[in-house]
Scaffold this active site. Structure first.
Site, PDB file in Angstrom:
ATOM      1  N   LYS A 112       0.829  -1.210   0.000  1.00 62.08           N
ATOM      2  CA  LYS A 112       0.000   0.000   0.000  1.00 62.08           C
ATOM      3  C   LYS A 112       0.866   1.264   0.000  1.00 62.08           C
ATOM      4  O   LYS A 112       0.539   2.253  -0.645  1.00 62.08           O
ATOM      5  CB  LYS A 112      -0.931   0.017   1.226  1.00 62.08           C
ATOM      6  CG  LYS A 112      -2.116  -0.901   1.088  1.00 62.08           C
ATOM      7  CD  LYS A 112      -3.131  -0.370   0.068  1.00 62.08           C
ATOM      8  CE  LYS A 112      -4.321  -1.271  -0.109  1.00 62.08           C
ATOM      9  NZ  LYS A 112      -4.404  -1.984  -1.357  1.00 62.08           N
ATOM     10  N   LYS A 192      -2.541  -9.872 -10.238  1.00 68.78           N
ATOM     11  CA  LYS A 192      -3.761 -10.416  -9.652  1.00 68.78           C
ATOM     12  C   LYS A 192      -4.946  -9.594 -10.170  1.00 68.78           C
ATOM     13  O   LYS A 192      -4.830  -8.371 -10.323  1.00 68.78           O
ATOM     14  CB  LYS A 192      -3.586 -10.282  -8.131  1.00 68.78           C
ATOM     15  CG  LYS A 192      -4.779 -10.452  -7.295  1.00 68.78           C
ATOM     16  CD  LYS A 192      -4.449 -10.091  -5.859  1.00 68.78           C
ATOM     17  CE  LYS A 192      -4.981  -8.722  -5.523  1.00 68.78           C
ATOM     18  NZ  LYS A 192      -5.033  -8.367  -4.126  1.00 68.78           N
ATOM     19  N   LYS A 195      -9.817  -4.532  -9.341  1.00 68.75           N
ATOM     20  CA  LYS A 195     -10.512  -3.402  -9.929  1.00 68.75           C
ATOM     21  C   LYS A 195      -9.582  -2.201 -10.090  1.00 68.75           C
ATOM     22  O   LYS A 195      -9.632  -1.483 -11.071  1.00 68.75           O
ATOM     23  CB  LYS A 195     -11.683  -3.026  -9.029  1.00 68.75           C
ATOM     24  CG  LYS A 195     -12.821  -2.509  -9.821  1.00 68.75           C
ATOM     25  CD  LYS A 195     -14.139  -2.693  -9.133  1.00 68.75           C
ATOM     26  CE  LYS A 195     -15.214  -2.252 -10.092  1.00 68.75           C
ATOM     27  NZ  LYS A 195     -16.546  -2.473  -9.613  1.00 68.75           N
TER      28      LYS A 195
HETATM   29  P1  AMP Z   1     -11.363  -7.051  -1.859  1.00 75.90           P
HETATM   30  O1  AMP Z   1     -12.272  -6.632  -2.974  1.00 75.90           O
HETATM   31  O2  AMP Z   1      -9.919  -6.793  -2.119  1.00 75.90           O
HETATM   32  O3  AMP Z   1     -11.837  -6.585  -0.502  1.00 75.90           O
HETATM   33  O4  AMP Z   1     -11.442  -8.637  -1.823  1.00 75.90           O
HETATM   34  C1  AMP Z   1     -12.570  -9.368  -1.423  1.00 75.90           C
HETATM   35  C2  AMP Z   1     -12.216 -10.850  -1.389  1.00 75.90           C
HETATM   36  O5  AMP Z   1     -11.900 -11.307  -2.711  1.00 75.90           O
HETATM   37  C3  AMP Z   1     -10.967 -11.143  -0.535  1.00 75.90           C
HETATM   38  O6  AMP Z   1     -11.193 -12.355   0.166  1.00 75.90           O
HETATM   39  C4  AMP Z   1      -9.869 -11.299  -1.544  1.00 75.90           C
HETATM   40  O7  AMP Z   1      -8.843 -12.141  -1.092  1.00 75.90           O
HETATM   41  C5  AMP Z   1     -10.608 -11.911  -2.731  1.00 75.90           C
HETATM   42  N1  AMP Z   1      -9.944 -11.564  -4.002  1.00 75.90           N
HETATM   43  C6  AMP Z   1      -9.806 -10.323  -4.532  1.00 75.90           C
HETATM   44  N2  AMP Z   1      -9.134 -10.382  -5.705  1.00 75.90           N
HETATM   45  C7  AMP Z   1      -8.838 -11.690  -5.919  1.00 75.90           C
HETATM   46  C8  AMP Z   1      -8.160 -12.398  -6.968  1.00 75.90           C
HETATM   47  N3  AMP Z   1      -7.665 -11.777  -8.035  1.00 75.90           N
HETATM   48  N4  AMP Z   1      -8.053 -13.744  -6.851  1.00 75.90           N
HETATM   49  C9  AMP Z   1      -8.565 -14.394  -5.786  1.00 75.90           C
HETATM   50  N5  AMP Z   1      -9.211 -13.786  -4.775  1.00 75.90           N
HETATM   51  C10 AMP Z   1      -9.356 -12.453  -4.830  1.00 75.90           C
END
Ligand code: AMP
Ligand code: TRP
Length: 326
Positions: A112, A192, A195
């Site tokens: 971050k 990865k 968004k």
């Molecule tokens: P976030 O939108 O970053 O708060 O992520 C929400 C959930 O989705 C978390 O458990 C992340 O680990 C999972 N997540 C987000 N991006 C990925 C990705 N590219 N591959 C696998 N899991 C993901």
């Protein structure tokens, strides 16, 4: 007795294939055997958001996706983090047993700092403490997350051990629960799916959007020309396609044809786009149906907060007593 699941996700709006494959798939599946609590972590989102006016709309879009994917508000508690403010109290208490070095050393914090060097705020440092407060406030033993969250889970376990050692057995040491696809790569094939990198495909994307995004996907990095043999094992299109088709025979034909250079990447992407459109069709329909009622999401979240509050109040009372607050 049933175990308890807790997970949170930042309100990032419409969810993408990475969120689904890494987390939402398990959120839905675990409802069968666990008491599940799912949280829109709006306070966490404040650590990185510049335009906070988007929070409300993003919350709406994300929860609508959750419901369309099969998260069931009758069985599970679905709520917004800031609607149950006890978490901020627990965050403060846990911060007193958190050595600074544990926070500054976390790879997620360092990332971050790299991403937003001009906004390294105090909340960003405390992000994992707030996450530990989320999980422990609801006494969860199982936490479904994508692979990127494992350092935070390990951190939570360490904080729990420290707290319990100092104040007596109070909090529960949680286990992370990964899906079989815990890290989905973006359409750029190197990062990865996320968004913020704009390398994602939304679950709610229209067929046209899906075709457009799939056609710009980076494929096998070792294949330059169509006449070159392909390497499905390092091709991101192949990896995603395998997840979103139930036709194993077709997949194995594509694999062979790719290795023998009898199909090119463009052709494969066309197949994948159509399979993905088909795989996501039931989701799109359900989402459109649920979206007819604009109050649904907010009603679900209000009911969820009321149910979450009961658990939170009990834990916070217990924690305060253990810590010796008068
Ligand atoms: P976030 O939108 O970053 O708060 O992520 C929400 C959930 O989705 C978390 O458990 C992340 O680990 C999972 N997540 C987000 N991006 C990925 C990705 N590219 N591959 C696998 N899991 C993901
Ligand atoms: N840190 C998680 C993410 O960025 C979101 C989150 C906050 C979370 N609190 C949580 C995940 C508690 C699991 C459990 O995706």
């Amino acid at each position: 007795m049933k175990g308890r699941v807790f997970s949170g996700a930042r309100p990032t709006g419409r969810q993408h294939l990475g969120n689904y494959c890494g987390a939402i798939k398990n959120y839905v599946a675990l409802q069968e055997d666990y008491e599940c609590i799912y949280c829109v972590v709006d306070l966490h989102a404040l650590t990185t958001l510049r335009d906070t006016r988007e929070l409300k709309q993003n919350t709406y879009e994300m929860v609508l996706d959750w419901l369309a994917a099969g998260m069931d508000p009758k069985r599970s508690i679905i709520f917004v983090q800031s609607h149950v403010p006890q978490v901020t109290e627990l965050h403060t208490i846990l911060s007193m047993v958190t050595p600074m070095g544990w926070l500054t050393r976390l790879p997620t914090f360092k990332e971050k700092v790299r991403q937003q060097p001009d906004n390294v705020n105090y909340g960003l440092l405390g992000y994992p403490v707030l996450m530990a407060a989320d999980i422990t406030l609801y006494k969860a033993d199982t936490v479904p997350v994508g692979e990127d969250q494992l350092p935070h889970l390990e951190f939570t376990r360490e904080i729990v051990r420290r707290f319990n050692f100092q104040f007596g057995e109070t909090l529960i040491e949680p286990q992370a629960k990964l899906t079989e696809t815990p890290r989905i790569m973006g359409i750029d094939g190197v990062n990865k799916m996320s968004k913020s990198l704009d390398n994602h495909i939304e679950l709610a994307a229209t067929p046209e959007e899906i075709r457009r995004r799939v056609m710009i996907m980076v494929t096998d990095p070792a294949r330059r020309y169509k006449r070159d043999p392909g390497h499905p094992e390092i091709c991101n299109v192949f990896a995603l396609h395998k997840i979103f088709t139930s036709d194993a025979a077709a997949m194995s034909r594509i694999e062979t044809d790719c290795r023998h250079a009898s199909i090119g990447c463009v052709e494969h992407k066309k197949w994948f786009a159509e399979d993905l459109i088909q795989a996501l069709a039931p989701f799109r329909e359900r989402r459109a149906e649920l979206g007819q009622n604009p109050d649904l999401v907010w009603d679900v979240l209000a009911d969820g907060a009321a149910r979450a509050r009961v658990i939170a109040q009990k834990t916070i009372a217990e924690v305060k007593e253990r810590v010796g607050l008068p």
